[in-house]
Write an enzyme that holds these catalytic residues in place. Structure first.
Site, mmCIF file in Angstrom:
data_model
loop_
_atom_site.group_PDB
_atom_site.id
_atom_site.type_symbol
_atom_site.label_atom_id
_atom_site.label_comp_id
_atom_site.label_asym_id
_atom_site.label_seq_id
_atom_site.Cartn_x
_atom_site.Cartn_y
_atom_site.Cartn_z
ATOM 1 N N SER A 73 9.138 90.457 -8.245
ATOM 2 C CA SER A 73 9.752 90.724 -9.553
ATOM 3 C C SER A 73 8.909 91.658 -10.409
ATOM 4 C CB SER A 73 9.955 89.407 -10.314
ATOM 5 O OG SER A 73 10.698 88.495 -9.553
HETATM 6 N N1 SAH Z 1 8.871 84.866 -6.827
HETATM 7 C C1 SAH Z 1 8.783 85.957 -5.861
HETATM 8 C C2 SAH Z 1 9.977 86.883 -5.918
HETATM 9 C C3 SAH Z 1 10.996 86.348 -5.072
HETATM 10 S S1 SAH Z 1 12.410 87.283 -4.636
HETATM 11 C C4 SAH Z 1 7.514 86.747 -5.991
HETATM 12 O O1 SAH Z 1 6.721 86.464 -6.910
HETATM 13 O O2 SAH Z 1 7.278 87.622 -5.153
HETATM 14 C C5 SAH Z 1 13.455 85.887 -4.303
HETATM 15 C C6 SAH Z 1 13.124 85.078 -3.088
HETATM 16 O O3 SAH Z 1 14.022 83.985 -3.051
HETATM 17 C C7 SAH Z 1 13.287 85.826 -1.776
HETATM 18 O O4 SAH Z 1 12.084 85.806 -1.061
HETATM 19 C C8 SAH Z 1 14.389 85.038 -1.064
HETATM 20 O O5 SAH Z 1 14.215 84.975 0.333
HETATM 21 C C9 SAH Z 1 14.260 83.666 -1.695
HETATM 22 N N2 SAH Z 1 15.425 82.768 -1.596
HETATM 23 C C10 SAH Z 1 16.744 83.080 -1.650
HETATM 24 N N3 SAH Z 1 17.495 81.964 -1.518
HETATM 25 C C11 SAH Z 1 16.629 80.917 -1.404
HETATM 26 C C12 SAH Z 1 16.788 79.508 -1.242
HETATM 27 N N4 SAH Z 1 17.994 78.933 -1.144
HETATM 28 N N5 SAH Z 1 15.667 78.751 -1.161
HETATM 29 C C13 SAH Z 1 14.434 79.304 -1.234
HETATM 30 N N6 SAH Z 1 14.220 80.626 -1.370
HETATM 31 C C14 SAH Z 1 15.307 81.430 -1.459
#
Ligand code: SAH
Length: 223
Positions: free
Chosen positions: A71
């Site tokens: 993000s």
């Molecule tokens: N917080 C992260 C950014 C994440 S992007 C950082 O600091 O880098 C969002 C993430 O959510 C992705 O890696 C995606 O694979 C994950 N995601 C999507 N659906 C999900 C679910 N049901 N449970 C856990 N993770 C999920």
């Protein structure tokens, strides 16, 4: 790379990090000193793939593979401030991704439980966070829609992928007086929402429109 140039590069990154906090985070109204200090401390470039290293401190998200992104720094700062954490807080994060947000949380609170559905990303983040000695952070591979009932209740829940509606299990796993920060909505632009649990009821506050990758299940279908 030689030792001297590594030091020079680390100094360069430290300056870029300081500028990021000043121009992107403080300038837009984040005031929580713990959050600002955490963003100064965590080396964001360690969470970014090699080919984007130079762009680590720019004002936007970056690809981390598997169609996912780390993000934008401002969104990380804003969401963290909205959780109103302290050193006693237990926090759940859904969407570990690179592990950057988890590291920020790990600087501030007592314990961080973070769930990632893409095994490759979760494993990588787990190794990096262990290397960096974030002992308060526990990574799990799985579907975060269901939360982490064994570790509940949580003082804070931060969701970094967007469902179309708020997952019921997450509402239940929020502690009394706890806050959930979550991007939610049926359209491509989501609303960033804070849910504050007061006397068992959730009080909802809209913050700003945001853009996030969707929350998906194990088949890749959107929630
Ligand atoms: N917080 C992260 C950014 C994440 S992007 C950082 O600091 O880098 C969002 C993430 O959510 C992705 O890696 C995606 O694979 C994950 N995601 C999507 N659906 C999900 C679910 N049901 N449970 C856990 N993770 C999920």
């Amino acid at each position: 790379m030689g030792l001297i140039s590594i030091h020079a590069q680390e100094r360069e990154f430290a300056l870029m990090r300081e500028e990021m906090v000043r121009k992107q985070i403080i300038a837009r109204g984040v005031t929580d000193q713990e959050v600002l200090q955490a963003m100064r401390n965590v080396k964001r470039h360690l969470f970014v793939p090699d080919k984007y290293k130079e762009l680590s401190y720019r004002d936007g998200p970056l690809p981390i593979g598997f169609g996912q992104t780390i993000s934008q720094p401002y969104i990380v700062g804003l969401m963290t401030q909205l959780l109103r954490l302290d050193e006693q807080s237990r926090v759940l994060e859904i969407g570990t991704g690179s592990g950057y947000q988890a590291a920020i949380l790990g600087e501030i609170c007592d314990s961080v439980f973070t769930i990632e559905i893409v095994e490759n990303l979760g494993k990588k983040a787990q190794i990096l966070l262990a290397d960096l000695k974030y002992e308060k952070v526990t990574v799990r591979i799985g579907d975060g829609y269901l939360g982490w009932p064994e570790k509940a209740p949580f003082d804070g829940i931060i969701v970094t992928c967007a469902p179309t509606s708020i997952p019921e299990p997450l509402k239940e796993q929020l502690a009394e007086d706890g806050r959930m920060v979550i991007p939610v909505g049926k359209h491509s632009i989501k609303e960033l929402v804070v849910l504050h649990k007061k006397k068992g009821r959730l009080v909802r506050q809209y913050i700003i429109p945001v853009s996030f990758v969707p929350m998906v299940d194990e088949e890749g279908l959107k929630y």
